[in-house]
Design a protein around this motif. Structure first.
Motif, mmCIF file in Angstrom:
data_model
loop_
_atom_site.group_PDB
_atom_site.id
_atom_site.type_symbol
_atom_site.label_atom_id
_atom_site.label_comp_id
_atom_site.label_asym_id
_atom_site.label_seq_id
_atom_site.Cartn_x
_atom_site.Cartn_y
_atom_site.Cartn_z
ATOM 1 N N ALA A 115 0.844 -1.193 0.000
ATOM 2 C CA ALA A 115 0.000 0.000 0.000
ATOM 3 C C ALA A 115 0.881 1.244 0.000
ATOM 4 O O ALA A 115 1.896 1.278 0.701
ATOM 5 C CB ALA A 115 -0.904 -0.005 1.220
ATOM 6 N N PRO A 116 0.513 2.268 -0.770
ATOM 7 C CA PRO A 116 1.298 3.502 -0.753
ATOM 8 C C PRO A 116 1.230 4.156 0.624
ATOM 9 O O PRO A 116 0.198 4.129 1.276
ATOM 10 C CB PRO A 116 0.635 4.389 -1.789
ATOM 11 C CG PRO A 116 -0.528 3.657 -2.337
ATOM 12 C CD PRO A 116 -0.626 2.322 -1.659
ATOM 13 N N SER A 117 2.361 4.706 1.048
ATOM 14 C CA SER A 117 2.379 5.408 2.326
ATOM 15 C C SER A 117 1.900 6.837 2.121
ATOM 16 O O SER A 117 1.677 7.286 1.013
ATOM 17 C CB SER A 117 3.797 5.388 2.913
ATOM 18 O OG SER A 117 4.644 6.205 2.138
ATOM 19 N N GLN A 118 1.800 7.577 3.197
ATOM 20 C CA GLN A 118 1.346 8.969 3.122
ATOM 21 C C GLN A 118 2.311 9.835 2.322
ATOM 22 O O GLN A 118 1.916 10.813 1.750
ATOM 23 C CB GLN A 118 1.178 9.541 4.533
ATOM 24 C CG GLN A 118 0.093 8.864 5.337
ATOM 25 C CD GLN A 118 -1.282 9.059 4.708
ATOM 26 O OE1 GLN A 118 -1.560 10.063 4.061
ATOM 27 N NE2 GLN A 118 -2.162 8.083 4.901
ATOM 28 N N THR A 119 3.598 9.469 2.292
ATOM 29 C CA THR A 119 4.587 10.268 1.567
ATOM 30 C C THR A 119 4.664 9.867 0.095
ATOM 31 O O THR A 119 5.398 10.462 -0.669
ATOM 32 C CB THR A 119 5.988 10.113 2.181
ATOM 33 O OG1 THR A 119 6.375 8.734 2.082
ATOM 34 C CG2 THR A 119 6.000 10.563 3.626
ATOM 35 N N GLY A 120 3.908 8.832 -0.317
ATOM 36 C CA GLY A 120 3.927 8.405 -1.697
ATOM 37 C C GLY A 120 4.899 7.266 -1.963
ATOM 38 O O GLY A 120 4.882 6.657 -2.997
ATOM 39 N N ALA A 121 5.781 6.963 -1.012
ATOM 40 C CA ALA A 121 6.732 5.871 -1.178
ATOM 41 C C ALA A 121 6.172 4.626 -0.518
ATOM 42 O O ALA A 121 5.686 4.676 0.608
ATOM 43 C CB ALA A 121 8.083 6.235 -0.555
ATOM 44 N N GLY A 122 6.214 3.499 -1.217
ATOM 45 C CA GLY A 122 5.718 2.253 -0.660
ATOM 46 C C GLY A 122 6.633 1.714 0.418
ATOM 47 O O GLY A 122 7.820 2.012 0.448
ATOM 48 N N VAL A 123 6.105 0.961 1.304
ATOM 49 C CA VAL A 123 6.889 0.351 2.374
ATOM 50 C C VAL A 123 7.021 -1.125 2.066
ATOM 51 O O VAL A 123 6.024 -1.808 1.843
ATOM 52 C CB VAL A 123 6.187 0.540 3.740
ATOM 53 C CG1 VAL A 123 6.990 -0.141 4.838
ATOM 54 C CG2 VAL A 123 5.987 2.014 4.033
#
Length: 102
Positions: free
Chosen positions: A93-101
């Motif tokens: 899932a995309p994180s809030q910053t736009g980078a996936g974890v």
């Protein structure tokens, strides 16, 4: 299913090296009425033989597909052929910053 990048690389890989400039590539894609963004960045790794690194060009199409090629800075004669990539899927899932974890 054929994507915009598949059509684009067929056209772009037919260009002679002296006509494979960013401006000429963009002109061809506009004539084909393809929506796109053209990006370029530098790849640098300490184990590459080229001191200047390599450049990557990416054409991102509105259908989510991409066309990519690698080249030596300032030398279109040493570029790879364009390759296509279908739209990518998230592997997390995309994180809030736009980078996936991962």
């Amino acid at each position: 299913m054929q994507h915009d990048a598949d059509v684009a690389i067929t056209l772009l890989n037919r260009l002679p090296a002296e006509h494979a400039t960013n401006e000429h590539c963009a002109e061809i894609l506009r004539e084909g009425q393809l929506g796109f963004d053209l990006m370029r960045g530098k790849l640098v790794h300490m184990h590459l033989e080229c001191d200047d690194g390599l450049e990557v060009e990416c054409i991102a199409f509105t259908d989510g597909s991409r066309a990519l090629r690698l080249l030596r800075p300032g030398n279109l004669n040493e570029s790879t052929p364009w390759i296509s990539c279908p739209p990518l899927s998230y592997i997390s899932a995309p994180s809030q910053t736009g980078a996936g974890v991962l």
